[in-house]
Design a protein around this motif. Structure first.
Motif, PDB file in Angstrom:
ATOM      1  N   SER A 423      11.997  23.765   3.972  1.00  0.00           N
ATOM      2  CA  SER A 423      12.192  22.147   3.997  1.00  0.00           C
ATOM      3  C   SER A 423      10.841  21.538   3.128  1.00  0.00           C
ATOM      4  CB  SER A 423      12.318  21.580   5.193  1.00  0.00           C
ATOM      5  OG  SER A 423      10.974  21.991   5.946  1.00  0.00           O
ATOM      6  N   LEU A 424       9.732  22.356   3.099  1.00  0.00           N
ATOM      7  CA  LEU A 424       8.494  21.714   2.635  1.00  0.00           C
ATOM      8  C   LEU A 424       8.501  22.209   0.877  1.00  0.00           C
ATOM      9  CD1 LEU A 424       6.145  23.200   5.375  1.00  0.00           C
ATOM     10  CD2 LEU A 424       7.084  20.837   5.277  1.00  0.00           C
ATOM     11  N   THR A 425       9.240  23.077   0.760  1.00  0.00           N
ATOM     12  CA  THR A 425       9.298  23.479  -0.798  1.00  0.00           C
ATOM     13  C   THR A 425      10.072  22.718  -1.605  1.00  0.00           C
ATOM     14  OG1 THR A 425      11.065  24.925  -0.547  1.00  0.00           O
ATOM     15  CG2 THR A 425       8.869  25.763  -0.038  1.00  0.00           C
ATOM     16  N   ASN A 426      10.018  22.731  -2.899  1.00  0.00           N
ATOM     17  CA  ASN A 426      10.951  21.874  -3.861  1.00  0.00           C
ATOM     18  C   ASN A 426      12.176  22.589  -4.152  1.00  0.00           C
ATOM     19  OD1 ASN A 426       7.680  21.453  -4.815  1.00  0.00           O
ATOM     20  ND2 ASN A 426       8.654  19.703  -5.065  1.00  0.00           N
ATOM     21  N   MET A 427      11.928  23.837  -4.054  1.00  0.00           N
ATOM     22  CA  MET A 427      13.258  24.723  -4.435  1.00  0.00           C
ATOM     23  C   MET A 427      13.460  25.634  -3.309  1.00  0.00           C
ATOM     24  SD  MET A 427      13.874  23.802  -7.666  1.00  0.00           S
ATOM     25  CE  MET A 427      12.327  24.009  -8.574  1.00  0.00           C
ATOM     26  N   TRP A 428      14.532  26.134  -3.222  1.00  0.00           N
ATOM     27  CA  TRP A 428      15.177  27.234  -2.234  1.00  0.00           C
ATOM     28  C   TRP A 428      16.157  28.019  -2.775  1.00  0.00           C
ATOM     29  CZ3 TRP A 428      17.006  26.642   3.595  1.00  0.00           C
ATOM     30  CH2 TRP A 428      16.933  27.756   4.024  1.00  0.00           C
ATOM     31  N   ILE A 429      15.916  28.928  -3.137  1.00  0.00           N
ATOM     32  CA  ILE A 429      16.794  30.075  -3.804  1.00  0.00           C
ATOM     33  C   ILE A 429      17.074  31.258  -2.846  1.00  0.00           C
ATOM     34  CG2 ILE A 429      17.063  31.865  -5.778  1.00  0.00           C
ATOM     35  CD1 ILE A 429      15.269  30.204  -7.346  1.00  0.00           C
ATOM     36  N   GLN A 430      18.200  31.585  -2.484  1.00  0.00           N
ATOM     37  CA  GLN A 430      18.663  32.564  -1.604  1.00  0.00           C
ATOM     38  C   GLN A 430      19.286  33.704  -2.305  1.00  0.00           C
ATOM     39  OE1 GLN A 430      21.138  32.276   1.582  1.00  0.00           O
ATOM     40  NE2 GLN A 430      19.701  33.374   3.006  1.00  0.00           N
ATOM     41  N   LEU A 443      23.637  38.802  -4.957  1.00  0.00           N
ATOM     42  CA  LEU A 443      24.085  37.413  -5.173  1.00  0.00           C
ATOM     43  C   LEU A 443      22.756  36.441  -5.299  1.00  0.00           C
ATOM     44  CD1 LEU A 443      27.310  37.044  -2.937  1.00  0.00           C
ATOM     45  CD2 LEU A 443      27.085  37.569  -5.526  1.00  0.00           C
ATOM     46  N   LEU A 444      22.923  35.301  -5.966  1.00  0.00           N
ATOM     47  CA  LEU A 444      21.724  34.385  -5.897  1.00  0.00           C
ATOM     48  C   LEU A 444      22.613  32.950  -5.772  1.00  0.00           C
ATOM     49  CD1 LEU A 444      19.381  34.134  -8.650  1.00  0.00           C
ATOM     50  CD2 LEU A 444      20.887  32.330  -8.417  1.00  0.00           C
ATOM     51  N   TYR A 445      22.130  32.181  -4.993  1.00  0.00           N
ATOM     52  CA  TYR A 445      22.540  30.934  -4.709  1.00  0.00           C
ATOM     53  C   TYR A 445      21.137  30.004  -4.775  1.00  0.00           C
ATOM     54  CZ  TYR A 445      25.397  32.933  -0.923  1.00  0.00           C
ATOM     55  OH  TYR A 445      26.357  33.780  -0.338  1.00  0.00           O
ATOM     56  N   ILE A 446      21.400  28.823  -5.114  1.00  0.00           N
ATOM     57  CA  ILE A 446      20.434  27.721  -5.244  1.00  0.00           C
ATOM     58  C   ILE A 446      20.830  26.975  -4.060  1.00  0.00           C
ATOM     59  CG2 ILE A 446      19.249  25.882  -6.382  1.00  0.00           C
ATOM     60  CD1 ILE A 446      19.651  27.321  -8.934  1.00  0.00           C
ATOM     61  N   LEU A 447      20.028  26.668  -3.021  1.00  0.00           N
ATOM     62  CA  LEU A 447      20.412  25.981  -1.820  1.00  0.00           C
ATOM     63  C   LEU A 447      19.740  24.766  -2.063  1.00  0.00           C
ATOM     64  CD1 LEU A 447      19.880  28.648   1.003  1.00  0.00           C
ATOM     65  CD2 LEU A 447      21.961  27.753   0.274  1.00  0.00           C
ATOM     66  N   LYS A 448      18.625  24.765  -2.592  1.00  0.00           N
ATOM     67  CA  LYS A 448      17.784  23.421  -2.689  1.00  0.00           C
ATOM     68  C   LYS A 448      17.156  23.330  -3.988  1.00  0.00           C
ATOM     69  CE  LYS A 448      14.079  21.911  -0.741  1.00  0.00           C
ATOM     70  NZ  LYS A 448      13.291  21.394   0.460  1.00  0.00           N
ATOM     71  N   SER A 449      17.287  22.189  -4.832  1.00  0.00           N
ATOM     72  CA  SER A 449      16.348  21.992  -6.000  1.00  0.00           C
ATOM     73  C   SER A 449      16.168  20.736  -5.989  1.00  0.00           C
ATOM     74  CB  SER A 449      17.317  22.398  -7.225  1.00  0.00           C
ATOM     75  OG  SER A 449      18.535  21.887  -7.350  1.00  0.00           O
ATOM     76  N   ARG A 450      15.162  20.189  -5.358  1.00  0.00           N
ATOM     77  CA  ARG A 450      14.582  18.643  -5.568  1.00  0.00           C
ATOM     78  C   ARG A 450      14.182  18.238  -6.754  1.00  0.00           C
ATOM     79  NH1 ARG A 450      10.226  18.097  -0.954  1.00  0.00           N
ATOM     80  NH2 ARG A 450      11.993  18.530   0.579  1.00  0.00           N
ATOM     81  N   GLY A 451      14.963  17.057  -7.233  1.00  0.00           N
ATOM     82  CA  GLY A 451      14.372  16.728  -8.424  1.00  0.00           C
ATOM     83  C   GLY A 451      14.985  17.313  -9.543  1.00  0.00           C
ATOM     84  N   LEU A 452      15.909  18.325  -9.461  1.00  0.00           N
ATOM     85  CA  LEU A 452      16.691  18.984 -10.582  1.00  0.00           C
ATOM     86  C   LEU A 452      18.000  19.035 -10.418  1.00  0.00           C
ATOM     87  CD1 LEU A 452      14.287  22.031 -11.211  1.00  0.00           C
ATOM     88  CD2 LEU A 452      14.705  20.217 -12.478  1.00  0.00           C
ATOM     89  N   PRO A 453      18.982  18.961 -11.301  1.00  0.00           N
ATOM     90  CA  PRO A 453      20.243  19.030 -11.140  1.00  0.00           C
ATOM     91  C   PRO A 453      20.939  20.146 -10.002  1.00  0.00           C
ATOM     92  CG  PRO A 453      19.999  19.578 -13.364  1.00  0.00           C
ATOM     93  CD  PRO A 453      18.583  19.087 -12.618  1.00  0.00           C
ATOM     94  N   GLY A 454      20.412  21.373 -10.343  1.00  0.00           N
ATOM     95  CA  GLY A 454      20.790  22.687  -9.322  1.00  0.00           C
ATOM     96  C   GLY A 454      21.950  22.939  -9.512  1.00  0.00           C
ATOM     97  N   SER A 455      22.505  23.962  -9.945  1.00  0.00           N
ATOM     98  CA  SER A 455      24.012  24.623  -9.889  1.00  0.00           C
ATOM     99  C   SER A 455      24.261  25.040  -8.578  1.00  0.00           C
ATOM    100  CB  SER A 455      23.975  25.719 -10.707  1.00  0.00           C
ATOM    101  OG  SER A 455      25.157  26.484 -10.375  1.00  0.00           O
ATOM    102  N   ASN A 456      25.254  24.634  -7.855  1.00  0.00           N
ATOM    103  CA  ASN A 456      25.783  25.064  -6.603  1.00  0.00           C
ATOM    104  C   ASN A 456      26.480  26.487  -6.695  1.00  0.00           C
ATOM    105  OD1 ASN A 456      27.904  23.939  -7.784  1.00  0.00           O
ATOM    106  ND2 ASN A 456      28.567  22.211  -6.161  1.00  0.00           N
ATOM    107  N   GLN A 457      26.462  26.919  -7.995  1.00  0.00           N
ATOM    108  CA  GLN A 457      27.203  28.221  -8.088  1.00  0.00           C
ATOM    109  C   GLN A 457      26.542  29.090  -7.606  1.00  0.00           C
ATOM    110  OE1 GLN A 457      26.981  28.322 -12.125  1.00  0.00           O
ATOM    111  NE2 GLN A 457      28.243  26.460 -12.496  1.00  0.00           N
TER     112      GLN A 457
END
Lengths: 562, 86
Positions: A423-430, A443-457
């Motif tokens: 929660s303290l990071t800007n980006m969270w990739i799983q 597999l790769l997910y982008i769970l959070k990308s604060r300030g960036l569009p961030g693909s939910n794929q």
């Protein structure tokens, strides 16, 4: 700088420790006494030495009154921290007044403490000192009455210190250390100290954590939390969580993740410079490889990087990354890459923080990889670990270091990170390894990308000898599929598509036939209709003819009767 | 050698000097020690050098061990034991 100049310049005097100044909103209150209390070995003396060093460096003169350690030891400590203590002592700017009692001394009647007052006053006057430290006054049993009050001369000493406007630090033990310490601490806190700091230490997992708390600070705010700090050969390190961060400049510069596909998933250009990314995943899911790939890409663009490994040695990292096409050796050789392997259990949490902060400060690393931060989980209470990482993240943000940290997730149920720092990071990739039909797929997910569009794929990736390859997106029917199953499913899909095409063709043809049949039937009906019409018309004509014939016959009869 | 450190002419200083004088009426004391008085108001350096914490303080420098006896020396037993006199 003389006393009146110091007096004019500020209401606070630097403690000589950056983090502590920030907690104290500038430093110790000037022209007042501050009290630092704590158990034996909690760091009181070290803290107060840095207060003196800070003054000495600014050209001030200082007096150190010792009731515990020999003067030469204290000067050695200052030398040891890398400052010219001996020189300062020789040129008279650092004066040590030795008030250590002798164990064999005997009391044989009434006495006064006049010499203590005279000696301290003498040292301050001769040097023109602005700062005074009195270390462990409670060791002077002769300075305490049997009733448990400090003798009146101590009160005179404290009055005098306040009167002439010295900025002073009084170090004192806790009531647990000695009865006198308790008496002195209470007395100072109540009547003299404009600032009271309490130091404590506890041992957990055989590692010591030191904590500092500001109990009282007159004339202004102060941080109220417990601040962990560390001490080593180079001094005291405190990294408070600071609100300076709220003003920290957010960069619009972008740094590639090292993978064009991932950059694209993040809106085209990668991470924001100075952002913090967490890559979570199970063992073997490729976390370190992702981190290294990012590191390598940044190094290729001429940036300086620090790769902190909490699990592997320098050679292990080089060896593990080489087969996947990430060659870090040249960067290590030319100094642009600093691989820093350190075991989490080697030092305490605070020392880790201090070590990393120093390393980054000294080398100006723009890129930082921490692999994996989950190695700290067993290092203390979850809250302590989280606070430490929070402060590390704060530090990294403040330094503007673009950071990728990895985190091992043991049980893959939900995307939950165990340290809860994501929660303290800007980006969270799983990253996930999913088993299906006897093979593992990544597999790769982008769970959070604060300030960036961030693909939910969700994207599949492979680790190849040329590095990480992120597969093209595959949106099938129903759930996601991967690997060999993905290929099989694609074939089935293809088959199904063909079948459908064929059906469509059939239906289209049927439609055509239907149309033609309809038209044929239409013609038949038309023909029938026309035929029927003609039939009826000829029938009408036949009847009409018969009628006409009948009329003619009747007329012939009428004519013949005439 | 015994040195009595005092801070000015206070009642305590006077009593200490008186008590020490009475001690030196004993011949066994006189045969073993000499004594002097130092006023630290006049000689601040002496107080620093001898690390004097209180006044009056009687310092026995020789014979070793060095021993400091605090106070106006009115407690004769403590004084004698500090000086090693039976």
């Amino acid at each position: 700088m003389n006393r009146s100049e110091v007096a004019r310049s500020s209401s606070k005097l630097s403690s000589g420790i950056v983090g502590l100044d920030s907690i104290l909103m500038g430093g110790y209150p000037a022209r007042r006494a501050s009290l630092i209390m704590g158990e034996t070995g909690s760091g009181k003396t070290t803290l107060s030495l840095f207060f003196l060093i800070s003054g000495l460096q600014a050209g001030e003169s200082v007096v150190l009154v010792t009731c515990s350690e020999p003067p030469e030891h204290l000067i050695d400590y200052i030398d040891g921290y890398g400052f010219p203590g001996t020189e300062w002592a020789e040129d008279g700017r650092l004066r040590v007044v030795d008030l250590r009692p002798n164990p064999g001394d005997i009391v044989a009647g009434a006495y006064e403490l006049t010499p203590i007052l005279l000696r301290v006053e003498g040292a301050v006057k001769m040097s023109g000192a602005t700062r005074l430290v009195v270390d462990m006054l409670e060791n002077l049993d002769i300075a305490f009455q049997d009733s448990g009050r400090p003798r009146k001369e101590l009160q005179q000493l404290f009055d005098w210190v306040t009167e002439i406007g010295l900025t002073a630090i009084m170090n004192c033990g806790t009531p647990q250390v000695s009865r006198n310490a308790g008496i002195l601490a209470e007395y100072l806190a109540e009547y003299y100290a404009g600032c009271v700091i309490k130091l404590s230490q506890r041992v957990e997992n055989r590692l010591m954590t030191r904590v500092l708390r500001v109990v009282k600070l007159r004339g202004g705010g102060h941080g109220t939390d417990e601040y962990p700090f560390s001490m080593d050969a180079r001094g005291v390190g405190i990294l408070p969580v600071s609100d300076v961060l709220l003003n920290a400049e957010a960069s619009t510069e972008r740094i590639s993740t090292g993978l064009a596909e991932l950059d694209e998933m993040l809106g085209g250009e990668g991470y924001y410079a100075g952002s913090i990314t967490m890559i979570s995943g199970q063992a073997g899911s490729g976390k370190s490889t992702f981190a290294a790939q990012f590191c390598k890409a940044a190094l290729n663009t001429g940036r300086r990087a620090l790769f902190v490994s909490f699990e592997e040695s320098r050679t292990e990292i080089l060896r593990n990354m080489e087969p996947v096409g990430i060659d870090l050796a040249p960067h290590l050789a030319d100094g642009s890459l600093d691989i820093f392997p350190i075991r989490p259990t080697e030092v305490g949490l605070e020392s880790h923080l201090l070590n990393l902060a120093r390393r980054i400060d000294e080398n100006n690393h723009e890129i930082v990889v921490l692999d994996p931060v989950s190695a700290f989980i067993d290092m203390g209470q979850p809250m302590e670990v989280k606070m430490m990482l929070l402060r590390l993240i704060d530090f990294l943000k403040l330094r503007g270091a673009t950071t990728v940290m990895t985190e091992l997730i043991k049980v893959q149920v939900n995307p939950v990170d165990e340290i809860a720092v994501s929660s303290l990071t800007n980006m969270w990739i799983q990253l996930r390894s999913v088993e299906s039909n006897g093979e593992f797929n990544r597999l790769l997910y982008i769970l959070k990308s604060r300030g960036l569009p961030g693909s939910n794929q969700v994207r599949e990736f492979r680790i190849t000898s040329q590095g990480i390859v992120i597969e093209d997106m595959y949106i099938g029917t129903g759930s996601m599929v991967f690997g060999a199953e993905r290929a099989a499913r694609m074939a089935i899909e293809e088959e199904e598509t063909k079948t459908r095409d064929a059906t469509l063709q059939r239906v289209r043809e049927a439609l055509d036939i239907e149309q033609k049949a309809f038209e044929a039937r239409q013609k038949e009906i038309d023909a029938e209709h026309i035929g029927r019409m003609k039939e009826l018309e000829s029938e009408i004509r036949a009847i009409e003819r018969r009628i006409a014939t009948d009329q003619e016959a009747r007329a012939d009869v009428r004519r013949s009767r005439k | 050698m015994l040195t009595l450190y005092v801070a000015g002419r206070t009642p305590l200083s006077g009593r200490a000097i008186g008590n020490l004088g009475r001690l030196f009426e004993r011949s066994d004391v006189r045969s073993r020690f000499d004594w002097e008085v130092v006023d630290i108001l006049e000689h601040p350096d002496a107080a620093e050098k001898a690390r004097i914490l209180v006044t009056p303080t009687l310092v026995k420098a020789t014979p070793p061990p060095r021993c400091l006896i605090f106070g106006d020396l009115s407690e004769t037993e403590s004084l004698l034991s500090g000086l090693g006199i039976p």
